[in-house]
Design a protein around this motif. Sequence first.
Motif, PDB file in Angstrom:
ATOM      1  N   LYS A  37      -0.321   3.427  -0.933  1.00 22.49           N
ATOM      2  CA  LYS A  37       0.876   3.218  -0.670  1.00 22.49           C
ATOM      3  C   LYS A  37       1.917   2.255   0.495  1.00 22.49           C
ATOM      4  O   LYS A  37       1.819   2.162   0.416  1.00 22.49           O
ATOM      5  CB  LYS A  37       1.695   4.361  -0.746  1.00 22.49           C
ATOM      6  N   GLN A  38       0.399   3.162   1.769  1.00 26.31           N
ATOM      7  CA  GLN A  38       0.669   2.936   2.509  1.00 26.31           C
ATOM      8  C   GLN A  38       0.067   0.705   2.626  1.00 26.31           C
ATOM      9  O   GLN A  38       0.535   0.381   3.471  1.00 26.31           O
ATOM     10  CB  GLN A  38      -0.100   3.183   4.386  1.00 26.31           C
ATOM     11  N   LYS A  39      -1.035   1.013   1.991  1.00 24.11           N
ATOM     12  CA  LYS A  39      -1.335  -0.438   1.834  1.00 24.11           C
ATOM     13  C   LYS A  39      -0.884  -1.349   1.130  1.00 24.11           C
ATOM     14  O   LYS A  39      -0.589  -2.687   1.172  1.00 24.11           O
ATOM     15  CB  LYS A  39      -3.248  -0.194   0.786  1.00 24.11           C
ATOM     16  N   VAL A  40       0.196  -1.323  -0.035  1.00 24.09           N
ATOM     17  CA  VAL A  40       1.064  -1.543  -0.247  1.00 24.09           C
ATOM     18  C   VAL A  40       2.122  -1.832   0.681  1.00 24.09           C
ATOM     19  O   VAL A  40       2.594  -3.363   0.342  1.00 24.09           O
ATOM     20  CB  VAL A  40       2.353  -1.386  -2.091  1.00 24.09           C
ATOM     21  N   GLY A  41       2.777  -1.167   1.233  1.00 24.03           N
ATOM     22  CA  GLY A  41       3.188  -1.659   2.461  1.00 24.03           C
ATOM     23  C   GLY A  41       3.020  -3.174   3.378  1.00 24.03           C
ATOM     24  O   GLY A  41       3.324  -3.702   4.020  1.00 24.03           O
ATOM     25  N   LEU A  42       2.108  -2.059   3.771  1.00 22.74           N
ATOM     26  CA  LEU A  42       0.969  -3.727   4.390  1.00 22.74           C
ATOM     27  C   LEU A  42       0.756  -5.197   3.610  1.00 22.74           C
ATOM     28  O   LEU A  42       1.117  -5.758   4.772  1.00 22.74           O
ATOM     29  CB  LEU A  42      -0.319  -2.762   5.031  1.00 22.74           C
ATOM     30  N   ALA A  43       0.987  -5.278   2.757  1.00 23.59           N
ATOM     31  CA  ALA A  43       0.584  -6.246   2.268  1.00 23.59           C
ATOM     32  C   ALA A  43       1.819  -6.744   1.841  1.00 23.59           C
ATOM     33  O   ALA A  43       2.391  -8.381   2.119  1.00 23.59           O
ATOM     34  CB  ALA A  43       0.276  -5.825  -0.004  1.00 23.59           C
ATOM     35  N   GLN A  44       2.593  -6.218   2.001  1.00 18.29           N
ATOM     36  CA  GLN A  44       4.806  -6.467   1.674  1.00 18.29           C
ATOM     37  C   GLN A  44       4.268  -7.321   3.426  1.00 18.29           C
ATOM     38  O   GLN A  44       5.127  -8.635   3.186  1.00 18.29           O
ATOM     39  CB  GLN A  44       5.442  -5.175   1.237  1.00 18.29           C
ATOM     40  N   THR A  45       4.169  -6.274   4.375  1.00 20.32           N
ATOM     41  CA  THR A  45       4.432  -7.284   5.209  1.00 20.32           C
ATOM     42  C   THR A  45       3.879  -8.663   5.793  1.00 20.32           C
ATOM     43  O   THR A  45       4.512  -9.424   6.431  1.00 20.32           O
ATOM     44  CB  THR A  45       3.935  -6.174   6.635  1.00 20.32           C
ATOM     45  N   GLN A  46       2.746  -8.469   5.259  1.00 23.74           N
ATOM     46  CA  GLN A  46       2.012  -9.531   5.039  1.00 23.74           C
ATOM     47  C   GLN A  46       2.845 -10.375   4.599  1.00 23.74           C
ATOM     48  O   GLN A  46       2.180 -11.630   5.130  1.00 23.74           O
ATOM     49  CB  GLN A  46       0.601  -9.129   4.454  1.00 23.74           C
ATOM     50  N   LYS A  47       3.270 -10.534   3.543  1.00 26.96           N
ATOM     51  CA  LYS A  47       3.915 -11.405   2.357  1.00 26.96           C
ATOM     52  C   LYS A  47       5.215 -11.860   3.503  1.00 26.96           C
ATOM     53  O   LYS A  47       5.099 -13.076   3.818  1.00 26.96           O
ATOM     54  CB  LYS A  47       3.530 -10.887   1.494  1.00 26.96           C
ATOM     55  N   GLU A  90       3.619 -10.217  13.124  1.00 28.59           N
ATOM     56  CA  GLU A  90       2.038  -9.101  14.108  1.00 28.59           C
ATOM     57  C   GLU A  90       2.033  -7.981  14.616  1.00 28.59           C
ATOM     58  O   GLU A  90       0.908  -7.024  14.201  1.00 28.59           O
ATOM     59  CB  GLU A  90       1.499 -10.350  14.830  1.00 28.59           C
ATOM     60  N   PHE A  91       3.139  -7.453  15.177  1.00 32.55           N
ATOM     61  CA  PHE A  91       3.238  -6.574  15.469  1.00 32.55           C
ATOM     62  C   PHE A  91       3.781  -4.952  14.007  1.00 32.55           C
ATOM     63  O   PHE A  91       3.179  -3.712  14.855  1.00 32.55           O
ATOM     64  CB  PHE A  91       4.326  -6.042  16.302  1.00 32.55           C
ATOM     65  N   LEU A  92       4.332  -4.777  13.116  1.00 33.50           N
ATOM     66  CA  LEU A  92       4.645  -4.048  12.292  1.00 33.50           C
ATOM     67  C   LEU A  92       3.353  -4.494  11.721  1.00 33.50           C
ATOM     68  O   LEU A  92       2.753  -3.028  11.304  1.00 33.50           O
ATOM     69  CB  LEU A  92       5.524  -4.491  11.698  1.00 33.50           C
ATOM     70  N   ILE A  93       2.783  -5.591  11.229  1.00 33.35           N
ATOM     71  CA  ILE A  93       1.055  -5.205  10.855  1.00 33.35           C
ATOM     72  C   ILE A  93       0.263  -4.580  12.016  1.00 33.35           C
ATOM     73  O   ILE A  93      -0.427  -3.437  11.263  1.00 33.35           O
ATOM     74  CB  ILE A  93       0.998  -6.574  10.337  1.00 33.35           C
ATOM     75  N   ALA A  94       0.076  -4.132  13.072  1.00 30.51           N
ATOM     76  CA  ALA A  94      -0.361  -3.694  13.667  1.00 30.51           C
ATOM     77  C   ALA A  94       0.042  -1.966  13.658  1.00 30.51           C
ATOM     78  O   ALA A  94      -0.988  -1.176  13.363  1.00 30.51           O
ATOM     79  CB  ALA A  94      -0.506  -4.076  15.369  1.00 30.51           C
ATOM     80  N   LYS A  95       1.289  -2.032  13.805  1.00 32.38           N
ATOM     81  CA  LYS A  95       1.546   0.144  14.036  1.00 32.38           C
ATOM     82  C   LYS A  95       1.299  -0.248  12.633  1.00 32.38           C
ATOM     83  O   LYS A  95       1.021   0.888  11.926  1.00 32.38           O
ATOM     84  CB  LYS A  95       3.310  -0.480  13.736  1.00 32.38           C
ATOM     85  N   GLN A  96       1.645  -0.429  11.110  1.00 34.79           N
ATOM     86  CA  GLN A  96       0.726  -0.276   9.935  1.00 34.79           C
ATOM     87  C   GLN A  96      -0.240  -0.125  10.289  1.00 34.79           C
ATOM     88  O   GLN A  96      -0.772   1.068   9.029  1.00 34.79           O
ATOM     89  CB  GLN A  96       2.046  -1.004   9.040  1.00 34.79           C
ATOM     90  N   THR A  97      -1.515  -1.173  10.519  1.00 30.47           N
ATOM     91  CA  THR A  97      -2.268  -0.107   9.760  1.00 30.47           C
ATOM     92  C   THR A  97      -3.116   0.590  11.378  1.00 30.47           C
ATOM     93  O   THR A  97      -3.726   2.047  10.432  1.00 30.47           O
ATOM     94  CB  THR A  97      -3.071  -1.816  11.008  1.00 30.47           C
ATOM     95  N   GLU A  98      -2.103   1.198  12.257  1.00 28.16           N
ATOM     96  CA  GLU A  98      -2.465   2.092  12.821  1.00 28.16           C
ATOM     97  C   GLU A  98      -2.019   3.382  12.318  1.00 28.16           C
ATOM     98  O   GLU A  98      -2.715   4.526  12.111  1.00 28.16           O
ATOM     99  CB  GLU A  98      -1.459   2.601  14.319  1.00 28.16           C
TER     100      GLU A  98
END
Length: 393
Positions: free
Chosen positions: A99-109, A226-234
């Motif tokens: 589910k977190q990966k879905v959120g990360l994909a949405q942020t990448q979009k 870029e910051f949001l992606i880094a935090k979501q990866t964390e």
Amino acid sequence: MNSLKKIFLSFVIIVSAHVTYSQSLVTQDEAMAKALKNSKNANAAILNIEQQKQLQKSAINIPNPELTWQSPTGAFYVGGITQSFEFPTVYAKQYQLQKQKVGLAQTQKLANELLVSYQVKSLYLNIQFADSLKSLLYIQDTIYRKLASAAQRLFDAGQIDYLQKSFTETQYGEVHNQYEQTKINQQSLINQLKFITGIVDDIIVSPLKSIKGNSLQESSINQNTEFLIAKQTETLSQKNLEIERNKALPGLVLGYMNQAERNTPTNLRFQFGLSVPLWFWQYKGNINAAKTDIKINQEKSLGVQQVLSMQMMQIQNELAQNAQSLNYYEQTGLKKAAEIITTSQRFLNSGETDYINYLRNINDAYAIKMKYLEAIKNVNQSTISLNYLTGKQ
């Protein structure tokens, strides 16, 4: 000097030579919308979200059951089935991770959309600047061309010397060359915009104007993609650690097989058991690696924050300087340029100055006007960059 008076009377009625023909106006918002629709990366980002959602169905990934056919008593064959399971919380954690990966994909979009918007805005601004510069140079080019023609006639009549004639022709040549270069650059920029948006027809853009806006005090990198992606990866690495810890818990084994006589009661044919995590070192290694991964991503987040903070300070500084410069030209510079042109014209008509000094003064006046256009462009570009850095569309 009557011929000069006619030149400048004609200058008063000069209008821009940029006839629109069948060109259509494309606004910045329209260009952004078309560019996003035409972007292959945007389409890939949408597919990535779809893929991550599809993978959610496999988050609860149960091993295949084992089907057997054997003769436990040596007298007959019986079929059996055995199914093993991870500890139930493992599947819950795997689902949360996906589910977190879905959120990360949405942020990448979103990051891709912001990048496309930034590119279109910057390109659109450069076209606006090129249009304004071309219009200004067209006026200057027209004046200098007529001055060069008048200078030739006055030289032939013996009213000015060869130096004044040559200087006037040289100045016209320089301005005309700059004008032609600007036309080439403008068309190249328009072609780039048409390519990125997928537009086929000839287009024009809105006039250049200042987009002063952002309050520097309100700017923050907290919504930077870029910051949001880094935090979501964390966060993903934290979820992965939780999965590894739960994998170290005992698993479950269920089965059905008749290990005795044919008439063995059905309720005695079931098997129940636990898979014991005996090889603890492999679980410990995975857990420690997951902990290290968290630390790595935490440091990466801090690194992204450092870089973005530096960029923020640079852009804020540029915006403040550019805004100050624009304010000067709006309040003082343009008025001075108009005064220089008017006064120089009066002196030339009255014979108080020659062509050389006149053209030098005119060059200074038009240089001020060009710097004014550059100031608008710089303020707008700084604002666009600040919006992009703070995650604003």
